[in-house]
Enzyme design. Structure first.
Site, PDB file in Angstrom:
ATOM      1  N   LYS A 176      47.509  50.781  45.521  1.00  0.00           N
ATOM      2  CA  LYS A 176      46.655  50.526  44.351  1.00  0.00           C
ATOM      3  C   LYS A 176      45.657  51.663  44.146  1.00  0.00           C
ATOM      4  O   LYS A 176      45.374  52.057  43.024  1.00  0.00           O
ATOM      5  CB  LYS A 176      45.913  49.214  44.542  1.00  0.00           C
ATOM      6  CG  LYS A 176      44.788  49.069  43.575  1.00  0.00           C
ATOM      7  CD  LYS A 176      44.360  47.658  43.373  1.00  0.00           C
ATOM      8  CE  LYS A 176      43.294  47.607  42.331  1.00  0.00           C
ATOM      9  NZ  LYS A 176      42.035  48.195  42.802  1.00  0.00           N
ATOM     10  N   GLN A 206      43.186  57.935  46.208  1.00  0.00           N
ATOM     11  CA  GLN A 206      42.622  57.815  47.562  1.00  0.00           C
ATOM     12  C   GLN A 206      43.713  58.026  48.602  1.00  0.00           C
ATOM     13  O   GLN A 206      43.551  58.800  49.546  1.00  0.00           O
ATOM     14  CB  GLN A 206      41.998  56.424  47.705  1.00  0.00           C
ATOM     15  CG  GLN A 206      41.703  55.987  49.123  1.00  0.00           C
ATOM     16  CD  GLN A 206      40.946  54.674  49.172  1.00  0.00           C
ATOM     17  OE1 GLN A 206      39.800  54.619  48.761  1.00  0.00           O
ATOM     18  NE2 GLN A 206      41.561  53.621  49.667  1.00  0.00           N
ATOM     19  N   LEU A 238      37.597  40.071  51.174  1.00  0.00           N
ATOM     20  CA  LEU A 238      39.045  40.181  51.383  1.00  0.00           C
ATOM     21  C   LEU A 238      39.854  39.274  50.451  1.00  0.00           C
ATOM     22  O   LEU A 238      39.410  38.196  50.077  1.00  0.00           O
ATOM     23  CB  LEU A 238      39.380  39.848  52.839  1.00  0.00           C
ATOM     24  CG  LEU A 238      38.708  40.754  53.872  1.00  0.00           C
ATOM     25  CD1 LEU A 238      39.094  40.319  55.279  1.00  0.00           C
ATOM     26  CD2 LEU A 238      39.056  42.221  53.652  1.00  0.00           C
ATOM     27  N   HIS A 239      41.032  39.759  50.097  1.00  0.00           N
ATOM     28  CA  HIS A 239      41.961  38.997  49.263  1.00  0.00           C
ATOM     29  C   HIS A 239      43.372  39.220  49.805  1.00  0.00           C
ATOM     30  O   HIS A 239      43.558  39.915  50.825  1.00  0.00           O
ATOM     31  CB  HIS A 239      41.831  39.412  47.790  1.00  0.00           C
ATOM     32  CG  HIS A 239      41.886  40.901  47.562  1.00  0.00           C
ATOM     33  ND1 HIS A 239      43.013  41.643  47.807  1.00  0.00           N
ATOM     34  CD2 HIS A 239      40.933  41.783  47.140  1.00  0.00           C
ATOM     35  CE1 HIS A 239      42.775  42.907  47.523  1.00  0.00           C
ATOM     36  NE2 HIS A 239      41.504  43.033  47.130  1.00  0.00           N
ATOM     37  N   GLN A 254      30.187  56.548  49.249  1.00  0.00           N
ATOM     38  CA  GLN A 254      31.209  56.705  48.214  1.00  0.00           C
ATOM     39  C   GLN A 254      30.837  56.019  46.908  1.00  0.00           C
ATOM     40  O   GLN A 254      31.656  55.931  46.000  1.00  0.00           O
ATOM     41  CB  GLN A 254      32.571  56.212  48.728  1.00  0.00           C
ATOM     42  CG  GLN A 254      32.705  54.723  48.892  1.00  0.00           C
ATOM     43  CD  GLN A 254      34.018  54.356  49.578  1.00  0.00           C
ATOM     44  OE1 GLN A 254      34.241  54.683  50.745  1.00  0.00           O
ATOM     45  NE2 GLN A 254      34.902  53.689  48.861  1.00  0.00           N
ATOM     46  N   HIS A 260      44.481  42.778  50.829  1.00  0.00           N
ATOM     47  CA  HIS A 260      44.083  43.210  52.175  1.00  0.00           C
ATOM     48  C   HIS A 260      44.975  42.557  53.238  1.00  0.00           C
ATOM     49  O   HIS A 260      45.402  43.204  54.196  1.00  0.00           O
ATOM     50  CB  HIS A 260      42.629  42.810  52.451  1.00  0.00           C
ATOM     51  CG  HIS A 260      41.613  43.448  51.548  1.00  0.00           C
ATOM     52  ND1 HIS A 260      40.880  42.742  50.630  1.00  0.00           N
ATOM     53  CD2 HIS A 260      41.202  44.737  51.430  1.00  0.00           C
ATOM     54  CE1 HIS A 260      40.051  43.554  49.988  1.00  0.00           C
ATOM     55  NE2 HIS A 260      40.233  44.773  50.448  1.00  0.00           N
TER      56      HIS A 260
HETATM   57  P1  AMP Z   1      38.848  48.087  49.640  1.00  0.00           P
HETATM   58  O1  AMP Z   1      38.339  46.941  50.446  1.00  0.00           O
HETATM   59  O2  AMP Z   1      38.828  47.848  48.169  1.00  0.00           O
HETATM   60  O3  AMP Z   1      38.263  49.414  50.048  1.00  0.00           O
HETATM   61  O4  AMP Z   1      40.397  48.206  49.982  1.00  0.00           O
HETATM   62  C1  AMP Z   1      40.846  48.301  51.307  1.00  0.00           C
HETATM   63  C2  AMP Z   1      42.314  48.618  51.299  1.00  0.00           C
HETATM   64  O5  AMP Z   1      43.023  47.578  50.609  1.00  0.00           O
HETATM   65  C3  AMP Z   1      42.654  49.922  50.569  1.00  0.00           C
HETATM   66  O6  AMP Z   1      43.659  50.600  51.297  1.00  0.00           O
HETATM   67  C4  AMP Z   1      43.158  49.433  49.236  1.00  0.00           C
HETATM   68  O7  AMP Z   1      44.055  50.334  48.624  1.00  0.00           O
HETATM   69  C5  AMP Z   1      43.860  48.154  49.646  1.00  0.00           C
HETATM   70  N1  AMP Z   1      44.022  47.253  48.498  1.00  0.00           N
HETATM   71  C6  AMP Z   1      43.085  46.885  47.602  1.00  0.00           C
HETATM   72  N2  AMP Z   1      43.611  46.073  46.659  1.00  0.00           N
HETATM   73  C7  AMP Z   1      44.931  45.935  46.962  1.00  0.00           C
HETATM   74  C8  AMP Z   1      46.027  45.227  46.372  1.00  0.00           C
HETATM   75  N3  AMP Z   1      45.865  44.498  45.258  1.00  0.00           N
HETATM   76  N4  AMP Z   1      47.235  45.321  46.957  1.00  0.00           N
HETATM   77  C9  AMP Z   1      47.404  46.060  48.096  1.00  0.00           C
HETATM   78  N5  AMP Z   1      46.411  46.748  48.697  1.00  0.00           N
HETATM   79  C10 AMP Z   1      45.185  46.690  48.147  1.00  0.00           C
END
Ligand code: AMP
Length: 289
Positions: free
Chosen positions: A156, A160, A33-34, A61, A37
């Protein structure tokens, strides 16, 4: 914050929340997480009283040559961040909870149950065959398990988000999908779990993806009339660094994901994908024509 791993535990917690009249928001993630998220979680809280976050690295995926095995898994620190963010429930299932019909061997994963259709085969889908079918399959499984009233996804991952919106309209008419804006570093780089693969030099190169998008967006009204080709050309020229291996730069209608034609007016997305070393990065920006 409670953490649950099984379907039964999850259902029990969701039933309790719903019985208490709470509106349930869901934020699916793959962990690592960042702040991106965390921004989704903040948005979820504004729309609901009970926020569920899932952490699940979905094998369906990832392509055979992709980074499923080395995708960062940091459940302990993720969990601490979620507790601090006052998330109500963390759902951290194993593969057999999500895919009960799958055997232990990852090679024997079940078939996808959702098809992304033609939009699933262009851009990201062309580079990552099957990715969007696998993504929709897990998202629909998670929707079925969590039964949320709202679900939040990041802009982002624009393609998707488009496909999830289409699936929700078709299959989950009572579910509201919320788009969250992209969170970036000061230098412009969109936050991503994969950014942790980048060393200092690669990180510098990676900043150029967002710089290319900004350059393209700034060319929209150049010459007094809108010209999609000029936007793409400007963005492409701005990424003139051999260290970033461009996969595509494209301009699409935000509502349909169809390519833009001259004379288009409305909301468009300028999308970019590039490889910096071994790391694949994507980004996009919205442009109004
Ligand atoms: P992931 O863990 O990469 O599958 O991402 C989970 C959710 O976080 C998805 O809906 C992504 O689009 C969103 N997400 C990833 N990076 C960002 C970001 N930099 N800013 C906003 N949402 C993000």
């Amino acid at each position: 914050m409670k953490t649950v791993v099984s379907e039964a535990q999850l259902s029990a917690e969701i039933s309790l929340a719903k019985a208490a009249g709470k509106k349930v928001a869901f934020v699916p993630t793959m962990g690592a997480l960042h702040q991106g998220h965390l921004s989704l979680i903040e948005l979820a809280k504004k729309h609901a009283d009970f926020v569920v976050v899932s952490i699940f690295v979905n094998p369906l995926q990832f392509g055979p040559s992709e980074d499923f095995d080395k995708y960062p898994r940091t459940l302990e620190t993720d969990s601490a961040q979620l507790a601090e963010a006052r998330v109500d429930l963390l759902f951290a299932p194993t593969v057999d909870v999500i895919y009960p019909d799958a055997s232990e061997a990852a090679a024997n994963l079940p078939a996808t149950t959702k098809s992304a259709g033609p939009i699933g085969e262009i851009l990201e889908g062309a580079v990552r065959p099957g990715h969007f079918d696998g993504m929709l399959t897990v998202v629909s499984r998670l929707f079925d398990l969590v039964q949320p009233d709202v679900a939040v996804f990041g802009a982002k991952d624009a393609q998707q988000l488009h496909l999830i919106n289409a699936m929700a309209t078709r299959d989950y008419p009572n579910l509201e999908i919320i788009e969250a804006p992209t969170i970036r570093e000061v230098g412009g780089l969109a936050l991503s779990s994969r950014n942790r693969y980048l060393d200092e030099a690669a990180h510098e190169v990676a900043q150029q993806l967002s710089a290319a998008l900004r350059a393209g967006a700034a060319a929209v009204h150049r010459g007094g009339h809108t010209n999609p080709n000029l936007v793409i050309e400007t963005a492409t020229n701005a990424l003139a660094t051999p260290e970033a291996k461009l996969e595509y730069i494209a301009l699409v209608d935000k509502d349909t994901f169809e390519p833009l034609e001259n004379g288009f007016s409305g909301r468009a997305l300028l999308l970019i994908a590039a490889r910096v070393g071994e790391t694949r990065l994507i980004d996009n920006t919205e442009i109004t024509f």
